[in-house]
Design a protein around this motif. Sequence first.
Motif, PDB file in Angstrom:
ATOM      1  N   UNK A  17      78.280 -25.686  59.896  1.00 21.86           N
ATOM      2  CA  UNK A  17      77.815 -26.510  58.781  1.00 21.86           C
ATOM      3  C   UNK A  17      78.243 -25.871  57.468  1.00 21.86           C
ATOM      4  N   UNK A  18      78.123 -26.621  56.403  1.00 22.25           N
ATOM      5  CA  UNK A  18      78.532 -26.136  55.099  1.00 22.25           C
ATOM      6  C   UNK A  18      79.964 -26.526  54.768  1.00 22.25           C
ATOM      7  N   UNK A  19      80.405 -26.248  53.545  1.00 16.56           N
ATOM      8  CA  UNK A  19      81.735 -26.688  53.098  1.00 16.56           C
ATOM      9  C   UNK A  19      82.890 -26.049  53.862  1.00 16.56           C
ATOM     10  N   UNK A  20      82.669 -24.874  54.468  1.00 17.06           N
ATOM     11  CA  UNK A  20      83.742 -24.234  55.227  1.00 17.06           C
ATOM     12  C   UNK A  20      83.546 -24.365  56.737  1.00 17.06           C
ATOM     13  N   UNK A  21      82.745 -25.358  57.146  1.00 16.65           N
ATOM     14  CA  UNK A  21      82.526 -25.577  58.575  1.00 16.65           C
ATOM     15  C   UNK A  21      83.839 -25.957  59.248  1.00 16.65           C
ATOM     16  N   UNK A  22      84.164 -25.244  60.301  1.00 17.81           N
ATOM     17  CA  UNK A  22      85.390 -25.533  61.042  1.00 17.81           C
ATOM     18  C   UNK A  22      85.258 -26.885  61.733  1.00 17.81           C
ATOM     19  N   UNK A  23      86.225 -27.774  61.562  1.00 20.16           N
ATOM     20  CA  UNK A  23      86.119 -29.081  62.216  1.00 20.16           C
ATOM     21  C   UNK A  23      86.087 -28.996  63.728  1.00 20.16           C
ATOM     22  N   UNK A  24      86.634 -27.918  64.298  1.00 11.06           N
ATOM     23  CA  UNK A  24      86.584 -27.774  65.747  1.00 11.06           C
ATOM     24  C   UNK A  24      85.216 -27.260  66.196  1.00 11.06           C
ATOM     25  N   UNK A  25      84.644 -26.335  65.452  1.00 10.23           N
ATOM     26  CA  UNK A  25      83.325 -25.812  65.816  1.00 10.23           C
ATOM     27  C   UNK A  25      82.257 -26.882  65.635  1.00 10.23           C
ATOM     28  N   UNK A  26      82.212 -27.490  64.471  1.00  9.88           N
ATOM     29  CA  UNK A  26      81.236 -28.558  64.237  1.00  9.88           C
ATOM     30  C   UNK A  26      81.515 -29.743  65.156  1.00  9.88           C
ATOM     31  N   UNK A  27      82.796 -30.052  65.344  1.00 10.61           N
ATOM     32  CA  UNK A  27      83.151 -31.176  66.200  1.00 10.61           C
ATOM     33  C   UNK A  27      82.753 -30.959  67.650  1.00 10.61           C
ATOM     34  N   UNK A  28      82.811 -29.707  68.114  1.00 10.49           N
ATOM     35  CA  UNK A  28      82.414 -29.403  69.487  1.00 10.49           C
ATOM     36  C   UNK A  28      80.946 -29.735  69.712  1.00 10.49           C
ATOM     37  N   UNK A  29      80.094 -29.277  68.791  1.00  8.57           N
ATOM     38  CA  UNK A  29      78.666 -29.545  68.960  1.00  8.57           C
ATOM     39  C   UNK A  29      78.353 -31.022  68.756  1.00  8.57           C
ATOM     40  N   UNK A  30      79.056 -31.675  67.866  1.00  8.45           N
ATOM     41  CA  UNK A  30      78.863 -33.117  67.686  1.00  8.45           C
ATOM     42  C   UNK A  30      79.275 -33.871  68.950  1.00  8.45           C
ATOM     43  N   UNK A  31      80.366 -33.444  69.578  1.00  8.37           N
ATOM     44  CA  UNK A  31      80.825 -34.075  70.814  1.00  8.37           C
ATOM     45  C   UNK A  31      79.760 -33.951  71.907  1.00  8.37           C
ATOM     46  N   UNK A  32      79.214 -32.751  72.106  1.00  8.55           N
ATOM     47  CA  UNK A  32      78.179 -32.566  73.117  1.00  8.55           C
ATOM     48  C   UNK A  32      76.944 -33.395  72.790  1.00  8.55           C
ATOM     49  N   UNK A  33      76.589 -33.465  71.520  1.00  7.49           N
ATOM     50  CA  UNK A  33      75.424 -34.246  71.097  1.00  7.49           C
ATOM     51  C   UNK A  33      75.618 -35.729  71.423  1.00  7.49           C
TER      52      UNK A  33
END
Length: 486
Positions: free
Chosen positions: A432-448
């Motif tokens: 999270x935050x302005x420097x959130x990696x799209x792959x890291x955040x995207x991974x958790x969003x995908x699982x969610x």
Amino acid sequence: MKRRWLFADQLGPHFLDDVAQPVLLVISKGVFRRRVYHRQKAHLVLSALRHRAAELGDRAELVVAERYRDAVGTEPVEVCHPTSRPARDLVSSIGNATLLPPRGFITEPGDFVRWADGRPRLLLEDYYRDARQRHGILMDGAEPAGGRWNFDAENRQPPPRGAAGLGLAPPPPIAEDDIDERVRAELDRWERDDGIAFVGRDGPRRFPVTAAEAEARLAHFLEHRLPAFGPHEDAMLRDDPLMAHSLLSASLNLGLLDPLDVVRRAEAEFRRGAAPLAGVEGFVRQILGWRDYVWHCYWYFGPRYAHRDALKARRRLPAWFADLDPDALTSACLRDVLTRVRDTGWVHHIQRLMVLGNLALQRDWHPGAVADWFARCFVDGYPWVMTPNVIGMSQYADGGRLVTKPYAAGGAYINRMSDYCGGCAFDPRHRDGPDACPYTAGYWAFLHHHREQLAGNHRLRQPLAQLDRLDDIPAIAAAESRRSVF
């Protein structure tokens, strides 16, 4: 002797039966009118056809036509089984065309069907072991060479710490000739006068179009790159895009090389002590294993397989991805990989799977559109290659028929296996935050988003349990659904 009609992926000598056999070669403009291909892929295919015609001389008739059917005429012809379902159906519909068994692959279709029938899941590892035994590749009697079937653990090392590259000899360069010059002018005319469009940049030809050029690439790989291939075959370095990869996929998929000859020669390097078993096994796995496997899966699963969408991923490809436009991208790995696709039509398999495919999976892009993009934008891309690779493996759209879990991963994987994350505007540790990696955040969003669909997968038990302990995931998933900066 009947004339042999050769498609553009059947151009090696093993597709003919006699040195005097007459040949028909066809350039179909309609193929390029219907779909938007990478400019360098179009150049490679046309150059290969025209070089083959030049090699064959008076034995070959090369026809440029709108449709294949227009070029065949009434003379009896025979055709080795094409690699796509539409091409096979076309050949079957032409009364003067005789369909022959397939060539250019190792395992016979009947042998694959006998292996596959009745299995609930067609796993590569099971097929690969059967193929090794069937063809006697890397076998010591009834046992696998070295006592093991699989050396993946040795072949998944990150790049050498602090290294910008592996320091290997580059493959022999391609020397363009007057045929390439004429092909480039021909494609320019198509764009200017016929409304045929391409994506990607034109550039010097980087891949073989003749069996002799392909043989030179193969010989160089066996001597200079195969010994180093194994350990870092899954690693990525921005200044060493080739690593130790063979660059033979385009040549194999044009039919310039016989895959059984390739794997036997790789095995011979191990037998004479010139290349380690782990790396040779990894290379053999890619050709005898995965390449043959996806070819047979394409036919075995039938035409509806291309439309599978088990995760109900319906989002359209963003314009920057569809048009190969990396200039507005911020993510270092994504920008570098998409730039290389735009400029060369090629990146290696981990960049395809864990940078491009991983992003598409996390973002719920339509799997059929992703598969089509891969087939059009890569010099080695064809429907038989990309349908199982993308639908079954990369996008998990068949619900696990080919693989045991989705190939989704966060930025930590890319950070471990590459040097991309150093200096990137995004931090692989941040979701999270302005420097959130799209792959890291995207991974958790995908699982969610897909928790219910993936709940029964035992290989995801740990990350799904971790998901329950993270109270910020709904907000992260919502933010990722609105993300416009990658």
